[in-house]
Scaffold this motif. Structure first.
Motif, short mmCIF file in Angstrom:
data_model
loop_
_atom_site.label_atom_id
_atom_site.label_comp_id
_atom_site.label_asym_id
_atom_site.label_seq_id
_atom_site.Cartn_x
_atom_site.Cartn_y
_atom_site.Cartn_z
N UNK B 93 0.83 -1.21 0.00
CA UNK B 93 0.00 0.00 0.00
C UNK B 93 0.86 1.25 0.00
N UNK B 94 0.26 2.34 -0.42
CA UNK B 94 0.97 3.62 -0.29
C UNK B 94 0.43 4.40 0.91
N UNK B 95 -0.46 3.76 1.67
CA UNK B 95 -1.03 4.45 2.85
C UNK B 95 -0.01 4.59 3.97
N UNK B 96 0.00 5.75 4.59
CA UNK B 96 0.83 5.90 5.80
C UNK B 96 -0.07 6.21 7.00
N UNK B 97 -1.37 5.90 6.84
CA UNK B 97 -2.33 6.09 7.95
C UNK B 97 -2.00 5.08 9.05
N UNK B 119 5.25 -0.90 2.08
CA UNK B 119 4.84 0.33 1.40
C UNK B 119 5.29 0.30 -0.05
N UNK B 120 4.45 0.87 -0.91
CA UNK B 120 4.83 0.99 -2.32
C UNK B 120 5.97 2.01 -2.44
N UNK B 121 6.86 1.96 -3.42
CA UNK B 121 6.86 0.90 -4.44
C UNK B 121 7.63 -0.34 -4.00
N UNK B 123 10.36 -2.99 -4.79
CA UNK B 123 11.58 -2.99 -5.61
C UNK B 123 11.96 -4.42 -5.99
#
Lengths: 616, 134
Positions: B93-97, B119-121, B123
């Motif tokens: 996810x790209x969420x940082x919540x 977390x995205x991205x 690698x």
């Protein structure tokens, strides 16, 4: 013989003496006796001659024997009253006079005793003594003295108490002029002078409350009373009483002073103070209470109940409180109460009701104290609103920060990943594909930024000027611009909103809101039927409510309710769903201090109720 | 590296799906990569495969923010499936919540599956590490 004759003659003479008299020889044997003595001491027919005095009386005082002995030595005298208890048990008093009995050669040959019954006098005197005692006591306790003026001799007599009140020495001898000079110059002295004059001239008595300065210089209050005495039309003098009432007057003044102090305090307190009787009738009110109830004078409120002054319901509550206090004797302290006056004025009070109890321990009324805290309440509620708004905005801000970061991050992550691929990719076809993806990512980022910009502009424009618009005008214009879209999907709009419905809105927001709900209703239509959208409006409290009902897919609110208005949340397999529309709509409605509620049934349709706040 | 039977990628973003598939291809450890655009289609598909083939994917790449059924709703249903083996689930996810991290901790403790949070991205160098069968 001669001697005998002489003796019997003596005997006969003495027998007839009108006073009780007895002759005893030196051995205290009875020699001669008068009939009166015999009858006084109830000896009857008995021959008592020759018996000693000690044989005749069972009991004689110690003083009697001494007196008799003294007589034989030539000393006689009155003995004072002697008690004799007669045969019926009555106490009788006799005055005994014992004197020596001399013969013709001045030899003491015995004792002559004369007795006189003084029972009656004795009783009278003791009554008098009692009365005098009582009078003295009374005068002592009540501080009432007496005085007497004899006009013939011109002498003025003061009793000891009168002297004490004047604080003069015991041997002080007043005269009328001096007596009058004791009175304080001015009213008191003039009054007493007039009173004395009137008594002498017009025979009028007087009783006056006056001030005088005592011999020792103390100022005192007295009640001076007097009346004239006349005899055959001639003025004889004056008699009167004289009472020290200084303590009484002082305590009266003191009471009046504390009453005044209390009244001043109660009247100037910034609190409403009142006293009610058992029937909850007001029997005392202070100035604050008068001002609160809009009357000039307390008398306008005395005798009135809460039912006369307040809203019926409020009065009933108050009466129940009163009864509980009066019955239980437990006070109500610092209770928050709401008062509604007859004129509709609403006030919040902090009220205390305290029972007033008499000496019998029962309540005879209650004391009420109310503090107007309306301003405080108002401030408190404003503060609470402010806190709510602030915390809501804070929550929204955090939420928004997460959304922004999430959305931007997901795009940058894609860029980063795709660029990674691109640098290491050798295959030309694959490279082309990656570049296509990069273009897509770029477009997505742009769109996201636009969306975010729109949301930010709404959030920063909170409090934008609202204008009153006719709801139907707006509905018509939106429907007109959506006409081709609606026609394409065979959608029907049923508008039940009455022409006089107005809303206070930011017009651009209303356009966007109507557009969003109507296009949503068409987008999420049911595949089996053409969309029908019904608009209606009503009033609820301070809101005008616009309802937009469709016959579309519906949504499972239990599952998705929370996310319905979230950003980038979609719930249907629909290529057009972007998950931004309802999020923006909700923000716009909230920016206008409104709210949205939703009712939906899967497969049947959804109704959105949009609440427009009528306040500015 | 041990061969893996099936990998599922559940994400509504075609670019992410493209990237993950490309990286997995380059590893060459798995022949079957099934992708689903949201949680609802994923759970339906996995349930169907479980009933017809008796198997579930060995590794799942799972996005959180998805339409119709999000990653958490998917997980809720997935952990209740009668699956004995341990599946490796990579939340991507790209969420940082912080709420999402709390959710992750809570699901980790409720299941025998191995759940990871990335977390995205993603690698290249990470992909081998997180694609090992649990």
């Amino acid at each position: 013989m001669l001697k005998d004759t002489q003796a019997s003659l003596n005997n006969y003479l003495i027998k007839q003496l009108p006073k009780a008299t007895a002759f005893f020889n030196t051995d205290f044997e009875l020699v001669h006796v008068s009939d009166r003595w015999i009858s006084d001491f109830e000896f009857g027919q008995r021959n008592i001659l020759g018996q000693t005095i000690y044989e005749l009386f069972d009991h004689l005082d110690q003083g009697m024997e001494e007196s008799l002995e003294a007589c034989l030595l030539g000393k006689g005298g009155e003995l004072g009253p002697q008690l004799y208890v007669d045969k019926s048990g009555n106490e009788r008093w006799f005055e005994w006079t014992n004197i020596p009995w001399y013969d013709d050669k001045e030899n003491i040959i015995g004792v002559i005793i004369q007795t006189e019954e003084i029972t009656r006098q004795k009783e009278d005197r003791s009554k008098l003594e009692k009365l005098e005692l009582l009078l003295n006591d009374k005068s002592e306790i009540a501080k009432i003295g007496s005085w007497e003026y004899d006009a013939i001799t011109g002498k003025l007599y003061w009793c000891p108490m009168t002297k004490r009140i004047h604080e003069v020495p015991e041997d002080y001898q007043p005269d009328m002029d001096e007596a009058i000079d004791f009175y304080l110059e001015g009213y008191s002295r003039n009054t007493i002078s007039m009173a004395v004059y009137n008594a002498m001239e017009h025979r009028t008595p007087w009783s006056e409350k006056l001030q005088l300065t005592t011999y020792k210089g103390n100022e005192i209050w007295v009640i001076a009373a007097g009346k004239p005495l006349f005899k055959g039309g001639e003025f004889q003098g004056l008699i009167g009483t004289f009472q020290d009432i200084t303590d009484h007057v002082r305590s009266e003044i003191k009471t009046r002073e504390s009453e005044h102090l209390l009244r001043t305090m109660v009247d100037n307190l910034p609190l409403n103070v009142y006293i009610k009787d058992l029937e909850s009738r007001k029997i005392l009110v202070n100035r604050s209470e008068c001002e609160y109830l809009g009357v000039e004078d307390a008398s306008e409120l005395i005798g009135k109940t809460d039912f006369d002054l307040y809203d019926r319901e409020i009065a009933q509550v108050s009466r129940e409180e009163d009864l509980s206090v009066l019955n239980s004797l437990n006070p109500i302290l610092g209770k928050e109460t709401l008062n509604v006056r007859k004129d509709g004025g609403v006030t919040t009070f902090l009220t205390s009701k305290i029972p007033l109890t008499g000496t019998d321990g029962k309540a005879y009324g209650l004391l009420g104290i109310s503090m107007d805290i309306s301003n405080l309440k108002q401030q408190e509620s404003e503060l609470r609103n402010l806190i709510n708004v602030t915390s809501l905005q804070n929550k929204k801000l955090v939420n928004f920060a997460h959304i922004v970061s999430h959305n931007l991050r997901s795009h940058t992550a894609n860029f980063s990943m795709l660029l990674d691929f691109l640098t290491s990719e050798t295959d030309e076809d694959e490279k082309k594909k990656i570049i296509e993806m990069l273009t897509l990512a770029s477009d997505n980022l742009l769109e996201t930024l636009e969306n975010l910009n729109e949301v930010v502009s709404i959030s920063t424009n909170v409090g934008q000027e609202k204008v009153r618009v006719k709801l139907n005008d707006k509905i018509a214009s939106v429907c007109k611009s959506l006409a081709p879209f609606l026609r394409n999907h065979k959608a029907t709009i049923i508008n039940e909103v009455s022409d006089d419905t107005h809303v206070k809105v930011v017009t651009a927001y209303l356009d966007s809101i109507l557009m969003n709900f109507i296009t949503n209703a068409v987008k999420y239509r049911h595949p089996d039927r053409p969309p029908v959208i019904t608009l209606s409006a009503g009033k609820k409290e301070k809101y005008t409510v616009l309802s937009i009902a469709d016959n579309g897919l519906g949504i499972d609110l239990e599952k998705h309710g929370e996310k319905l208005f979230g950003m980038y949340k979609t719930f249907h397999e629909n290529a057009e769903a972007r998950g931004i529309g309802l999020y923006i709509t909700k923000n716009q409605v909230e920016a206008m201090e409104g709210k949205i509620t939703t009712r939906s049934e899967v497969g049947k349709g959804t109704t959105f109720n949009i609440f427009f706040n009528e306040k500015n | 590296m041990k061969k893996i039977d099936t990998i599922s990628v559940i994400d509504d973003d075609p670019i992410t799906v493209f990237g993950i598939k490309k990286m997995l291809d380059s590893l060459g450890i798995c022949d079957t990569i099934i992708t689903y655009p949201n949680g609802k289609l994923a759970i339906d598909g996995i349930r169907e495969r479980l009933e017809s083939h008796g198997s579930v994917p060995d590794v799942i790449f799972l996005d959180i923010n998805m339409p119709i059924m999000d990653g958490w709703q998917f997980l809720e249903e997935f952990i209740s499936l009668p699956v004995d083996k341990t599946v490796r689930i990579n939340i991507v996810t790209s969420s940082i919540d912080p709420l999402d991290r709390q959710n992750w901790e809570s699901y980790k403790s409720r299941t025998h599956h191995l759940i990871d949070f990335k977390n995205k991205p993603i690698r290249h160098k990470d992909i081998a590490e997180i694609t090992r069968a649990a």
